[in-house]
Design an enzyme around this catalytic site. Structure first.
Site, mmCIF file in Angstrom:
data_model
loop_
_atom_site.group_PDB
_atom_site.id
_atom_site.type_symbol
_atom_site.label_atom_id
_atom_site.label_comp_id
_atom_site.label_asym_id
_atom_site.label_seq_id
_atom_site.Cartn_x
_atom_site.Cartn_y
_atom_site.Cartn_z
ATOM 1 N N SER A 257 0.844 -1.209 0.000
ATOM 2 C CA SER A 257 0.000 0.000 0.000
ATOM 3 C C SER A 257 0.870 1.247 0.000
ATOM 4 O O SER A 257 2.012 1.211 0.475
ATOM 5 C CB SER A 257 -0.879 0.041 1.249
ATOM 6 O OG SER A 257 -0.101 0.453 2.362
ATOM 7 N N ASP A 258 0.340 2.362 -0.498
ATOM 8 C CA ASP A 258 1.035 3.612 -0.237
ATOM 9 C C ASP A 258 0.911 3.868 1.268
ATOM 10 O O ASP A 258 -0.011 3.372 1.926
ATOM 11 C CB ASP A 258 0.472 4.774 -1.058
ATOM 12 C CG ASP A 258 1.495 5.909 -1.163
ATOM 13 O OD1 ASP A 258 2.491 5.884 -0.401
ATOM 14 O OD2 ASP A 258 1.313 6.822 -1.983
ATOM 15 N N TRP A 259 1.833 4.638 1.781
ATOM 16 C CA TRP A 259 1.961 4.793 3.235
ATOM 17 C C TRP A 259 0.709 5.487 3.826
ATOM 18 O O TRP A 259 0.490 6.678 3.617
ATOM 19 C CB TRP A 259 3.235 5.552 3.548
ATOM 20 C CG TRP A 259 4.440 4.682 3.801
ATOM 21 C CD1 TRP A 259 5.303 4.798 4.856
ATOM 22 C CD2 TRP A 259 4.940 3.575 3.039
ATOM 23 N NE1 TRP A 259 6.289 3.828 4.785
ATOM 24 C CE2 TRP A 259 6.086 3.061 3.686
ATOM 25 C CE3 TRP A 259 4.510 2.913 1.874
ATOM 26 C CZ2 TRP A 259 6.818 1.963 3.220
ATOM 27 C CZ3 TRP A 259 5.239 1.823 1.408
ATOM 28 C CH2 TRP A 259 6.368 1.366 2.073
ATOM 29 N N GLY A 260 -0.106 4.694 4.496
ATOM 30 C CA GLY A 260 -1.352 5.230 5.035
ATOM 31 C C GLY A 260 -2.515 5.087 4.068
ATOM 32 O O GLY A 260 -3.575 5.667 4.287
ATOM 33 N N GLY A 261 -2.352 4.307 3.030
ATOM 34 C CA GLY A 261 -3.390 4.196 2.006
ATOM 35 C C GLY A 261 -4.258 2.956 2.125
ATOM 36 O O GLY A 261 -4.926 2.586 1.168
#
Ligand code: BGC
Length: 739
Positions: A257-261
């Site tokens: 995932s993108d960071w925090g996504g």
């Protein structure tokens, strides 16, 4: 073109493209199945989320090392502690490579390969397994905060460069994580924005570079983007991650995932996400519960573990005590960074042959503009590089000129200096004093090198630019300089486009110098003083003004009020006092309040728009002059089986050796569906000596001319009559022939 929902149309009926590069990842599958059979559910789920900000867990009991990640994409990022805080090590200084648009401006997959390899080798020396890059989203908006990270407005150019970079990085033993999949074309509200794009445009424009990176490049990892498409977050978009990426393109690696996504357990688990970063909220304890209560099958978890272990076995683990023995930046990386920089610089104009400068004729050179001494490696959030060194434009010029001429430098205007996680406002000086110094320096100089541009305080992850006006009063300053000395060579130091109408008015010669890595200043001086001929070509159209560009002309940007960014809000507040984001807190924006980004321009992105609408531009896509001239001749086009073969001659009619990037576009007549005026289909960089002729031979698979048929959800040929346009830019067509 109608804008229609995404999910309803995407049923994954396209042909499978199969890939030997991807298939290589499955060689350990038997061993992996045995390992999975020995693992507890807890051990498996432990691998599916963050261990810390830049690592996810292995299987310690079975001696399988964690996976270590690093940003990316222009050099190995510094070592980070909690909350992205730098650990302030001494040995983590990396080589800073030219940023994405610069790399794409080389139009050279070979150069991109060397760049990927250089970064990949340095990643290995730091014990990193997966580099978070390349970032390859289409540059849809001139104001896009990450345009400098991204490669091009054109999917063919972006795809070829991305595949070259990925191959180089993976040949160095490091996995590339291609990002941000998909349609993350703006930073404004990137965490929630919902993209509405028609199916054909998505396939023909926005997904193409990713397909190339996965199929032709063999990328081992893919990062689903923050945004939504058709209402569904990319991290849980099964059509994107399961049907297209794995089903159609044959992807065998892992998604991160993108960071925090990541936004849910079931959505992410079933929507094709393998690793949640940098948290342990969804693909964690709640996933164990879901498997226990039967709502998610353990096979789903096993699949994710399999994807991760494939990458783990393809990338040699480096024990902690073997990493970071030396400073990260090493000679091979520095050489590769120079090679990219050298081929990326674009000669935008050269009236009266002012360039190259001849040192013998110059007693005094005035270098004016803060960007001449500005460091561009740091800042911009994820893509910043703590570099061992960076040769600035000024340093490059001083090194080249030595004692042969007097060089006088004046900053001329202010920029915000980037310091750690903010900007140093104290460094701003009195603009009147700066201006007076600049005019005094310019007055009796033989030539003025005006260095302008943007900076990471303006072009950054987390927000988009408000406009493309040059900051700090550069337009006003250059007009005043021209009044005392019209002999101006302008150099633009930026990742994306700026409004150059004023600068061009006062500059007989102009170069686009990019954010060009550790060796950027040397490469720039080589071009300025004629050691090499400039050979970069614009990877995007340079519009006259922002309002001309498609998303702006159609009112498709900006969307709604700016919300707090996942990482960038504080950063942005530092430079924009009036910036007041809506802070939704940890819960994020409400589900019913997300913004829509409507892509009603369809496939008319970049030159596809400007050329179809026959609009004037500042500089066309593919533009870039040389110190030599090139004559094109003898075009032949034929179809052999499933391939279109083209051959043509390019002769260097100038007096210096130089590279030319020959470009092939296709125009279609007698069409069954709508098409842009022309589309890039192939290109080739060639080095040619004065007087020499080289024959360029190119092969284009016939399937590259297909369109995405929204009725059958498959690629289809519309039987159009194809005319091949060969030339030096999208608007400098020298030869043409129909098939
Ligand atoms: C960026 C990614 C980056 C990640 C980790 C995110 O904010 O969008 O490109 O890889 O952070 O730093």
């Amino acid at each position: 073109m109608a804008t229609i929902g995404f999910l309803a149309l995407m049923t994954g009926c396209a042909q499978k493209s199969g890939s030997t590069l991807q298939d290589k990842l499955t060689v350990n599958d038997k061993k992996i199945d045995e390992i999975i059979s020995q693992m507890t559910l807890e051990e498996k789920v432990e691998m599916l989320h963050a261990k810390n900000i830049m690592a996810s867990e292995g299987v310690p009991r079975l001696g399988i090392q964690e996976i270590r990640y690093a940003d990316g994409p222009f050099g190995v990022r510094e070592e980070l502690g909690d909350g992205f805080k730098p650990l302030n090590w001494e040995k983590d200084k990396a080589t800073y490579f030219p940023t994405g648009s610069a790399m794409a401006a080389t139009w050279s997959p070979e150069v991109a390969y060397e760049c990927g390899k250089g970064i990949g080798l340095e990643a290995r020396s730091r014990g990193k397994d997966v580099m978070l890059g390349p970032a390859i989203n289409i540059q849809r908006l001139p104001v896009g905060g990450r345009s400098y990270e991204y490669l091009s407005e054109d999917p063919v150019l972006a795809g070829v460069i991305a595949a070259g970079y990925v191959r180089g990085m993976q040949d160095a033993g490091t996995a590339a994580c291609v990002k941000h999949f998909a349609l993350n074309n703006q930073e404004t509200n990137r965490g929630s924005v919902d993209v509405e794009v028609d199916e054909r445009t998505m396939r023909e424009i926005y997904l193409k570079p990713f397909e190339a990176a996965v199929v032709d490049g063999g990328a081992m990892a893919v990062m689903p983007a923050y945004n939504r498409i058709g209402g569904v977050f990319c991290s849980e978009n099964s059509v994107l991650n399961n049907d297209i990426l794995r089903g159609e393109w044959g992807f065998k690696g892992m998604t991160v995932s993108d960071w925090g996504g990541t936004h849910s357990t079931e959505g992410a688990a079933l929507g094709g996400l393998d690793v949640e970063m940098p948290s342990k909220t969804y693909l964690a304890e709640p996933l164990i519960e879901a498997v226990r209560n039967g709502s998610i099958s353990e096979e789903v978890v096993n699949d994710k573990v399999r994807h991760i272990l494939r990458v783990r076995f393809a990338v040699e683990p480096i024990p902690e005590d073997k990493a970071t023995q030396e400073i990260t930046s090493q000679k091979p990386g520095q050489t590769a960074a120079y090679e990219v920089a050298k081929k990326s610089i674009v000669l935008l104009k050269n009236d009266g042959g002012l360039l190259p400068l001849k040192k013998d004729n110059l007693k005094k050179i005035a270098v004016i503009g803060r960007h001449a001494e500005e460091i561009t490696a740091l800042g911009g959030i994820g893509a910043g590089v703590k570099t061992l060194y960076e040769i600035t434009p000024l340093q490059g010029i001083l090194n080249e000129v030595g004692d042969s001429s007097k060089v006088v430098y004046a900053p001329g205007y202010n920029t915000h200096r980037f310091v750690s996680w903010g900007f140093d406002k104290a460094s701003l000086e009195d603009p009147k004093v700066l201006e007076a110094e600049a005019l005094a320096a310019a007055k009796d100089a033989d030539v003025v090198i005006f260095v302008g541009g943007t900076g990471k305080f303006i072009e950054s992850e987390g927000f988009d630019r408000k406009n493309i006006i040059l900051p700090g009063g550069q337009d006003e300053l250059i007009a005043k300089i021209a009044a005392v000395n019209p002999n101006i060579v302008s150099v633009m130091i930026s990742g994306g486009v700026c409004d150059l109408r004023e600068v061009a008015k006062y500059s007989p010669a102009m170069l686009q110098g990019w954010w060009n890595g550790s060796e950027g200043g040397h490469a720039l001086a080589d071009v300025l003083f004629g050691r090499i001929s400039p050979s970069g070509k614009l990877p995007f159209t340079w519009p006259l003004k922002l309002e001309d560009s498609p998303a702006f002309a159609l009112g498709n940007f900006p969307q709604g009020a700016a919300k707090a960014d996942i990482f960038a809000s504080q950063y942005r507040k530092d430079v924009e006092e009036e910036y007041e984001p809506i802070d939704y807190g940890a819960a994020g924006p409400p589900d019913d309040g997300h913004d829509i980004a409507e892509y009603s321009e369809g496939s008319l992105v970049g030159y596809r728009w400007f050329d179809t609408k026959k609009m004037d531009v500042m500089y066309p896509f593919g533009h870039g002059l040389s110190y030599a001239e090139f004559a094109y001749d003898n075009l032949s086009v034929s179809k052999k089986g499933d391939v279109v073969e083209l051959a043509f001659d390019v002769k260097n009619t100038g007096s210096v050796e130089a590279d030319e990037v020959a470009q092939v576009y296709v125009h279609r007549d007698e069409t069954a569906v709508e098409w842009p005026e022309k589309e890039l289909k192939a290109f080739q960089r060639v080095t040619i000596k004065p007087g020499e002729t080289k024959t360029v031979k190119l092969q284009i698979p016939a399937s590259d001319f297909d369109y995405w048929d929204v009725d059958t959800h498959a690629w289809k040929n519309d039987g159009a009559k194809l005319t091949f346009l060969v030339g030096s830019s999208s608007r400098d067509i020298r030869l043409q022939q129909s098939l």
